[in-house]
Design a protein around this motif. Structure first.
Motif, mmCIF file in Angstrom:
data_model
loop_
_atom_site.group_PDB
_atom_site.id
_atom_site.type_symbol
_atom_site.label_atom_id
_atom_site.label_comp_id
_atom_site.label_asym_id
_atom_site.label_seq_id
_atom_site.Cartn_x
_atom_site.Cartn_y
_atom_site.Cartn_z
ATOM 1 N N LEU A 123 20.904 29.239 51.761
ATOM 2 C CA LEU A 123 21.131 29.973 50.516
ATOM 3 C C LEU A 123 19.812 30.428 49.904
ATOM 4 C CD1 LEU A 123 23.951 27.802 48.893
ATOM 5 C CD2 LEU A 123 24.209 30.021 50.046
ATOM 6 N N VAL A 158 25.871 25.725 42.362
ATOM 7 C CA VAL A 158 25.873 26.830 43.328
ATOM 8 C C VAL A 158 27.089 27.733 43.114
ATOM 9 C CG1 VAL A 158 26.252 27.347 45.791
ATOM 10 C CG2 VAL A 158 24.455 25.735 45.110
ATOM 11 N N LEU A 202 25.451 33.959 45.076
ATOM 12 C CA LEU A 202 25.638 32.976 46.147
ATOM 13 C C LEU A 202 27.072 32.984 46.670
ATOM 14 C CD1 LEU A 202 23.538 30.008 44.733
ATOM 15 C CD2 LEU A 202 22.841 31.769 46.369
#
Length: 191
Positions: free
Chosen positions: A68, A109, A115
């Motif tokens: 990521l 996240v 993301l």
């Protein structure tokens, strides 16, 4: 008035993530590791499946964070619980603290729209694929798409597809132990 409040509440998107059920896995006679169940429930349009559960270990979370980070260079990613050279898979306090930290990592996240567009995150959370297979699938180098991997992973379809070309299996057998951890019993216990 009450109906409009209920309507707006029911249209609110949510993503609920839970890291739970630590399981002790024997790698060989001398080594063990812990994996955790990640359960996701959502009504978000970002996710193919609205409910899923997969198992992942700490090193796979490390891979996810690194992946990521490479994809979203401008975003400050949350930290994972620190790697501990003295971590003991049999110490329930350490396992519990790590599990809590992994959940907090995923919760943060999942709040970052950029993301949520990363197919590796979706494969990590909603497929049974190994990290190597996640990478290959995300790059379009598998016989199945990301959507197929997610939709069909729980019923073993992807494993059967892959078995035709590889003897490598992502499956692990497990049985329950009285320690609050499940233990993989496919290998003999250590001496």
């Amino acid at each position: 008035m009450m109906n409009s409040m209920l309507d707006s509440l029911s249209k609110t998107e949510f993503i609920s993530i839970c890291v739970q059920d630590p399981r002790l896995i024997k790698d060989d006679l001398w080594h063990t590791h812990v994996d955790y169940e990640i359960c996701l429930h959502t009504n978000s349009m970002c996710f193919r499946k609205k409910s899923s559960c997969v198992r992942r270990r700490y090193s796979e979370f490390v891979w996810l964070r690194h992946s990521l980070e490479q994809n979203a260079l401008i975003i400050e990613l949350p930290k994972l619980p620190p790697w501990n050279p003295f971590f003991s898979a049999r110490n329930m306090e350490q396992v519990s603290q790590r599990m809590k930290g992994l959940q907090e990592f995923l919760e943060i996240v999942l709040q970052v729209p950029l993301l949520l567009s990363d197919s590796r995150l979706h494969l990590f959370l909603q497929s049974d694929l190994s990290i190597t297979r996640i990478e290959r699938c995300a790059l379009g180098k598998t016989r199945y798409t990301v959507a197929e991997a997610i939709q069909r992973s729980s019923c073993g379809y992807i494993s059967r597809l892959e078995y035709k070309t590889s003897c490598d299996s992502d499956c692990e057998s497990s049985s329950s132990s009285g320690l609050g951890l499940s233990v993989d019993t496919s290998l003999p216990p250590p001496l």
